[in-house]
Design a protein around this motif. Structure first.
Motif, PDB file in Angstrom:
ATOM      1  N   ALA A  66      -2.242   6.741   1.679  1.00  0.00           N
ATOM      2  CA  ALA A  66      -3.461   5.962   1.911  1.00  0.00           C
ATOM      3  C   ALA A  66      -4.327   5.936   0.653  1.00  0.00           C
ATOM      4  CB  ALA A  66      -4.233   6.565   3.081  1.00  0.00           C
ATOM      5  N   ASP A  67      -4.450   7.072  -0.014  1.00  0.00           N
ATOM      6  CA  ASP A  67      -5.279   7.117  -1.216  1.00  0.00           C
ATOM      7  C   ASP A  67      -4.698   6.260  -2.333  1.00  0.00           C
ATOM      8  OD1 ASP A  67      -7.468   8.786  -0.440  1.00  0.00           O
ATOM      9  OD2 ASP A  67      -6.135  10.517  -0.500  1.00  0.00           O
ATOM     10  N   GLU A  68      -3.383   6.243  -2.458  1.00  0.00           N
ATOM     11  CA  GLU A  68      -2.756   5.400  -3.485  1.00  0.00           C
ATOM     12  C   GLU A  68      -3.036   3.928  -3.226  1.00  0.00           C
ATOM     13  OE1 GLU A  68       1.089   8.188  -4.754  1.00  0.00           O
ATOM     14  OE2 GLU A  68       1.268   6.758  -3.093  1.00  0.00           O
ATOM     15  N   LEU A  69      -2.949   3.524  -1.973  1.00  0.00           N
ATOM     16  CA  LEU A  69      -3.231   2.137  -1.616  1.00  0.00           C
ATOM     17  C   LEU A  69      -4.688   1.777  -1.860  1.00  0.00           C
ATOM     18  CD1 LEU A  69      -1.442   1.048   1.688  1.00  0.00           C
ATOM     19  CD2 LEU A  69      -1.440  -0.133  -0.494  1.00  0.00           C
ATOM     20  N   LEU A  70      -5.590   2.667  -1.454  1.00  0.00           N
ATOM     21  CA  LEU A  70      -7.014   2.390  -1.608  1.00  0.00           C
ATOM     22  C   LEU A  70      -7.431   2.386  -3.070  1.00  0.00           C
ATOM     23  CD1 LEU A  70      -8.360   4.435   1.418  1.00  0.00           C
ATOM     24  CD2 LEU A  70      -8.253   1.948   1.212  1.00  0.00           C
ATOM     25  N   GLN A  82       3.084   1.480  12.511  1.00  0.00           N
ATOM     26  CA  GLN A  82       2.812   2.642  11.658  1.00  0.00           C
ATOM     27  C   GLN A  82       1.398   3.156  11.969  1.00  0.00           C
ATOM     28  OE1 GLN A  82       4.249   2.618   7.539  1.00  0.00           O
ATOM     29  NE2 GLN A  82       5.061   0.553   7.865  1.00  0.00           N
ATOM     30  N   MET A  83       1.192   3.495  13.231  1.00  0.00           N
ATOM     31  CA  MET A  83      -0.136   3.838  13.728  1.00  0.00           C
ATOM     32  C   MET A  83      -0.769   5.022  13.001  1.00  0.00           C
ATOM     33  SD  MET A  83      -2.608   3.214  15.854  1.00  0.00           S
ATOM     34  CE  MET A  83      -2.140   2.429  17.390  1.00  0.00           C
ATOM     35  N   ASP A  84      -0.042   6.110  12.817  1.00  0.00           N
ATOM     36  CA  ASP A  84      -0.619   7.296  12.190  1.00  0.00           C
ATOM     37  C   ASP A  84      -1.089   6.989  10.768  1.00  0.00           C
ATOM     38  OD1 ASP A  84      -0.169   8.810  14.460  1.00  0.00           O
ATOM     39  OD2 ASP A  84       1.747   9.592  13.768  1.00  0.00           O
ATOM     40  N   PHE A  85      -0.265   6.256  10.036  1.00  0.00           N
ATOM     41  CA  PHE A  85      -0.647   5.892   8.675  1.00  0.00           C
ATOM     42  C   PHE A  85      -1.848   4.948   8.686  1.00  0.00           C
ATOM     43  CE2 PHE A  85      -0.304   2.947   5.053  1.00  0.00           C
ATOM     44  CZ  PHE A  85      -0.474   3.847   4.022  1.00  0.00           C
ATOM     45  N   LEU A  86      -1.861   4.024   9.622  1.00  0.00           N
ATOM     46  CA  LEU A  86      -2.949   3.055   9.712  1.00  0.00           C
ATOM     47  C   LEU A  86      -4.277   3.738  10.009  1.00  0.00           C
ATOM     48  CD1 LEU A  86      -3.609   0.045   9.616  1.00  0.00           C
ATOM     49  CD2 LEU A  86      -2.973  -0.108  12.035  1.00  0.00           C
ATOM     50  N   VAL A  87      -4.270   4.704  10.918  1.00  0.00           N
ATOM     51  CA  VAL A  87      -5.490   5.455  11.240  1.00  0.00           C
ATOM     52  C   VAL A  87      -5.994   6.185   9.998  1.00  0.00           C
ATOM     53  CG1 VAL A  87      -6.425   7.399  12.541  1.00  0.00           C
ATOM     54  CG2 VAL A  87      -4.990   5.698  13.699  1.00  0.00           C
ATOM     55  N   GLU A  88      -5.103   6.826   9.283  1.00  0.00           N
ATOM     56  CA  GLU A  88      -5.516   7.554   8.078  1.00  0.00           C
ATOM     57  C   GLU A  88      -6.050   6.597   7.018  1.00  0.00           C
ATOM     58  OE1 GLU A  88      -3.415  10.272   4.620  1.00  0.00           O
ATOM     59  OE2 GLU A  88      -3.069  10.795   6.733  1.00  0.00           O
ATOM     60  N   LEU A  89      -5.370   5.461   6.839  1.00  0.00           N
ATOM     61  CA  LEU A  89      -5.789   4.485   5.834  1.00  0.00           C
ATOM     62  C   LEU A  89      -7.185   3.950   6.137  1.00  0.00           C
ATOM     63  CD1 LEU A  89      -5.094   2.660   3.387  1.00  0.00           C
ATOM     64  CD2 LEU A  89      -4.139   1.022   5.031  1.00  0.00           C
ATOM     65  N   ASN A  98     -14.849  -2.397   4.117  1.00  0.00           N
ATOM     66  CA  ASN A  98     -14.689  -3.143   5.358  1.00  0.00           C
ATOM     67  C   ASN A  98     -13.202  -3.210   5.722  1.00  0.00           C
ATOM     68  OD1 ASN A  98     -14.083  -5.995   6.688  1.00  0.00           O
ATOM     69  ND2 ASN A  98     -16.191  -5.459   7.224  1.00  0.00           N
ATOM     70  N   THR A  99     -12.880  -2.999   7.000  1.00  0.00           N
ATOM     71  CA  THR A  99     -11.475  -2.936   7.442  1.00  0.00           C
ATOM     72  C   THR A  99     -11.167  -4.010   8.473  1.00  0.00           C
ATOM     73  OG1 THR A  99     -12.094  -1.295   9.118  1.00  0.00           O
ATOM     74  CG2 THR A  99     -11.263  -0.461   7.012  1.00  0.00           C
ATOM     75  N   CYS A 100     -10.028  -4.640   8.298  1.00  0.00           N
ATOM     76  CA  CYS A 100      -9.586  -5.698   9.209  1.00  0.00           C
ATOM     77  C   CYS A 100      -8.115  -5.480   9.529  1.00  0.00           C
ATOM     78  CB  CYS A 100      -9.804  -7.059   8.557  1.00  0.00           C
ATOM     79  SG  CYS A 100      -9.214  -8.461   9.526  1.00  0.00           S
ATOM     80  N   LEU A 101      -7.759  -5.605  10.800  1.00  0.00           N
ATOM     81  CA  LEU A 101      -6.385  -5.434  11.254  1.00  0.00           C
ATOM     82  C   LEU A 101      -5.836  -6.753  11.754  1.00  0.00           C
ATOM     83  CD1 LEU A 101      -3.911  -3.740  12.191  1.00  0.00           C
ATOM     84  CD2 LEU A 101      -5.165  -3.330  14.334  1.00  0.00           C
ATOM     85  N   ASP A 102      -4.734  -7.204  11.172  1.00  0.00           N
ATOM     86  CA  ASP A 102      -4.027  -8.413  11.609  1.00  0.00           C
ATOM     87  C   ASP A 102      -2.836  -7.968  12.442  1.00  0.00           C
ATOM     88  OD1 ASP A 102      -2.836 -10.849  11.938  1.00  0.00           O
ATOM     89  OD2 ASP A 102      -2.462 -11.225   9.813  1.00  0.00           O
ATOM     90  N   THR A 103      -2.849  -8.288  13.744  1.00  0.00           N
ATOM     91  CA  THR A 103      -1.826  -7.761  14.646  1.00  0.00           C
ATOM     92  C   THR A 103      -1.453  -8.757  15.731  1.00  0.00           C
ATOM     93  OG1 THR A 103      -1.316  -5.969  16.213  1.00  0.00           O
ATOM     94  CG2 THR A 103      -3.593  -6.694  16.107  1.00  0.00           C
TER      95      THR A 103
END
Length: 247
Positions: A58-62, A88-95, A105-110
């Protein structure tokens, strides 16, 4: 302790149609649905020899996303798409948790296919919603049998997710792909409109035109493309559908 990593298909630095403002888009690998018009069939598998995923924390992506933060403006941020990001729920929550710690700001496309009110999914989903600012919810088809033919899955739990998001008042933008002969049917559009009118959290309804830009990927993967011969909708039909759904 080993850092949690996500399987990343790709990123886009300057997205302008996947949420408000300018956004950094993250496309995750993995999707349970097999939509007949999918333009990214290379995201279906979490990882494969033909399409190896990039693993990132998550930190690498951010850190990568924040290189472009000066372009986002007051409304921009990050959008996570797929594939199906909820795979990838666990990763998504951490991210998203770390993104909010950075004031992003966070947006989820699902498409919400994995949604269930059963455990352990629902507790993780509730945690995710606490750090999600906006949902782009893709409703493929309002008719359950047509949805099964189009995606190989029922839409029952997807519509239940829409109701759940309404109950918790999570802001939602609805997305609906207009496909001639499949979703471009007035009766179905009116049924979808009537369903959307029962929701209290819909801020925007987007009708997106079916296109054939991803068909070469199907051929490269050796997958028969079942919508061969179906052309994109006309501008007139697009405006007609938008008028119905927004009435």
């Amino acid at each position: 302790m080993t850092a949690l990593k996500g399987y990343i298909h790709s990123t886009e630095s300057f997205g302008s149609v996947d949420g408000p403002g300018i956004r950094f888009i993250v496309f995750l690998q993995g999707c349970p649905m097999r939509c007949q018009y999918c333009h990214n069939p290379d995201t279906w598998k979490m990882a494969s020899a033909e399409h190896p995923a990039t693993e990132m924390t998550a930190d690498e992506l951010l850190d990568k996303a924040e290189r472009y933060r000066s372009y986002w403006g007051p409304k921009g941020g990050i959008t996570v798409s797929g594939g199906e990001a909820l795979m990838q729920m666990d990763f998504l929550v951490e991210l998203f948790t770390k993104a909010k710690e950075r004031g992003i700001n966070t947006c989820l496309d699902t498409s919400a296919q994995p949604f269930t009110r059963r455990e352990p999914f629902i507790s993780k989903f509730q945690q995710l919603m606490q750090v999600t600012d906006l949902i782009l919810l893709d409703i493929k088809h309002i008719d359950d049998e047509a949805h099964k033919k189009l995606t190989r899955h029922s839409n029952a739990n997807i519509l239940d997710c829409a109701r759940y998001l309404s109950d918790i008042q999570k802001p939602v933008w609805i997305r609906h792909v207009l496909v001639p002969e499949i979703t471009d049917v007035d009766g179905c559009l009116y049924r979808l409109r009537d369903f959307l009118k029962t929701l209290q959290n819909v801020e925007q309804i987007d009708v997106l035109p079916y296109h054939t830009l991803g068909t070469f990927k199907w051929k490269n993967l050796g997958i028969p493309y079942e919508l061969e011969g179906i052309a994109p909708p006309t501008q007139e039909r697009l405006e007609h559908a938008r008028k119905i759904l927004n009435s």
